[in-house]
Design a protein around this motif. Structure first.
Motif, short mmCIF file in Angstrom:
data_model
loop_
_atom_site.label_atom_id
_atom_site.label_comp_id
_atom_site.label_asym_id
_atom_site.label_seq_id
_atom_site.Cartn_x
_atom_site.Cartn_y
_atom_site.Cartn_z
N UNK A 12 0.84 -1.21 0.00
CA UNK A 12 0.00 0.00 0.00
C UNK A 12 0.87 1.26 0.00
N UNK A 13 1.96 1.24 0.76
CA UNK A 13 2.86 2.40 0.74
C UNK A 13 3.53 2.52 -0.63
N UNK A 14 3.92 1.38 -1.21
CA UNK A 14 4.58 1.42 -2.52
C UNK A 14 3.65 2.02 -3.58
N UNK A 15 2.38 1.62 -3.51
CA UNK A 15 1.43 2.11 -4.51
C UNK A 15 1.14 3.61 -4.34
N UNK A 16 1.38 4.12 -3.12
CA UNK A 16 1.05 5.53 -2.86
C UNK A 16 2.18 6.48 -3.26
N UNK A 17 3.39 5.95 -3.45
CA UNK A 17 4.52 6.85 -3.72
C UNK A 17 4.84 6.91 -5.22
N UNK A 18 5.53 7.97 -5.60
CA UNK A 18 5.85 8.19 -7.02
C UNK A 18 6.90 7.18 -7.48
N UNK A 19 6.92 6.87 -8.79
CA UNK A 19 7.99 6.02 -9.33
C UNK A 19 9.34 6.65 -8.97
N UNK A 20 10.33 5.76 -8.71
CA UNK A 20 11.65 6.28 -8.31
C UNK A 20 11.76 6.48 -6.81
N UNK A 21 10.70 6.06 -6.07
CA UNK A 21 10.77 6.11 -4.61
C UNK A 21 11.57 4.92 -4.10
N UNK A 22 11.92 4.97 -2.83
CA UNK A 22 12.75 3.91 -2.25
C UNK A 22 12.12 3.33 -1.00
N UNK A 23 12.49 2.07 -0.71
CA UNK A 23 12.03 1.38 0.50
C UNK A 23 13.28 0.88 1.23
#
Ligand SMILES: C[S@@+](CC[C@H](N)C(=O)[O-])C[C@H]1O[C@@H](n2cnc3c(N)ncnc32)[C@H](O)[C@@H]1O
Length: 274
Positions: free
Chosen positions: A178-189
């Motif tokens: 859910x966090x991944x889907x909420x952030x812009x492409x090129x975001x990091x985990x």
């Protein structure tokens, strides 16, 4: 007679139930913990004596990963399950590389929140929110988060030593997604997670101790931890032992546990979204 309540501990803080956040503070040599936290932490240390080294290695991983991301130009950080402020906080590391970097800390623990708020009172670029990371929608829509972070640009989402406090019944993989889907492409985990990969029998001891704490602990094996990061493209060296994620040569040379990854029993990684 009840437990002594210092001035900084508001009445809403339960001093009698050991808190995972305050036990971690104790392992790191902090002073924001109470008798109940220390007693249970001492039991955990009997089950897993390397815990303080593990916690310091985790903080060192956090420093390396945040420095690396800030050097790549990432200037927004969302630290979920951030804990009680300690030396080398995310905003300090990020701002030392990129003075304009913005950070939001999220933790459910009242002591972490009280200290985080006090620490950040004079820093307009960093905010502390008391919330449950298992509810991504409410975290991401909270006014403090939306005021500080611009989700149309990449954000680094951090979950260090935190997902092992989320039981399978709460769908940790779904929460991360859910966090991944909420952030812009090129975001990091950026994540780290306690593992039972090397010593399944020993982790039984620690798991039992943590049943008495605010959060139970769920060490997972390598394959399961890898699954939690599904959808993030892991940067080199992939999912690895916490001390082996891009260490400084001196860190390995001076490693207090002789580089024995099994004694750390923590996996870590940094992933990128596309
Ligand atoms: C071991 S500490 C890790 C602190 C920091 N991330 C680090 O790696 O140094 C784990 C933190 O996760 C927090 N935590 C556990 N479950 C949580 C939840 N559902 N929502 C928010 N915070 C949570 C605990 O309160 C604690 O402060």
């Amino acid at each position: 007679m009840g437990t002594y309540r210092p001035e900084w501990a508001p009445d809403i803080i339960d001093l009698e139930t050991p808190s995972a956040a305050r036990m971690y503070d104790y392992y790191l040599g902090g002073s924001h913990n109470f008798a109940a936290d220390r007693e249970l932490a001492e039991q955990a240390l009997k089950a897993w004596p390397e815990t303080p080294y593990m916690c310091r290695a985790n903080r060192a991983f956090l420093r390396r990963a945040v420095t690396f991301l800030a050097e790549q130009g990432v200037d927004q950080f969302l630290d979920l399950g951030s804990g009680i402020p300690t030396s080398g906080n995310v905003h300090e590391i990020a701002e030392s590389v990129l003075p304009e970097a913005r950070t939001v800390y999220v933790d459910c623990d009242a002591v972490a929140y009280a200290h985080g708020r006090a620490l950040l009172a004079d820093d307009p670029q960093a905010t502390y929110v008391q919330a449950d990371l298992r509810d991504p929608e409410s975290v991401l829509s909270s006014p403090e988060v939306t005021a500080q972070l611009d989700f149309s640009r990449p954000v680094a989402v951090l979950m260090l030593m935190t997902l092992h406090f989320v039981p399978d019944s709460d769908d940790p993989a779904g929460i991360v997604a859910a966090y991944r889907q909420a952030v812009a492409p090129g975001s990091y985990f950026v994540f780290s997670h306690g593992t039972n990969e090397y010593r399944p029998a020993d982790t039984g001891g620690i798991t039992k101790v943590y049943t008495q704490a605010s959060h139970g602990i769920v060490p997972r094996d390598r394959a399961r931890i890898q699954e939690l990061a599904a959808g993030w493209e892991l940067l080199e060296p992939g999912l690895t032992d916490v001390i082996l994620w891009r260490p400084e040569p001196s860190e390995l040379e001076d490693d207090p546990l002789g580089g024995d990854v099994t004694r750390y029993s923590t996996f870590a990684g940094v992933g990128r979204s596309s």
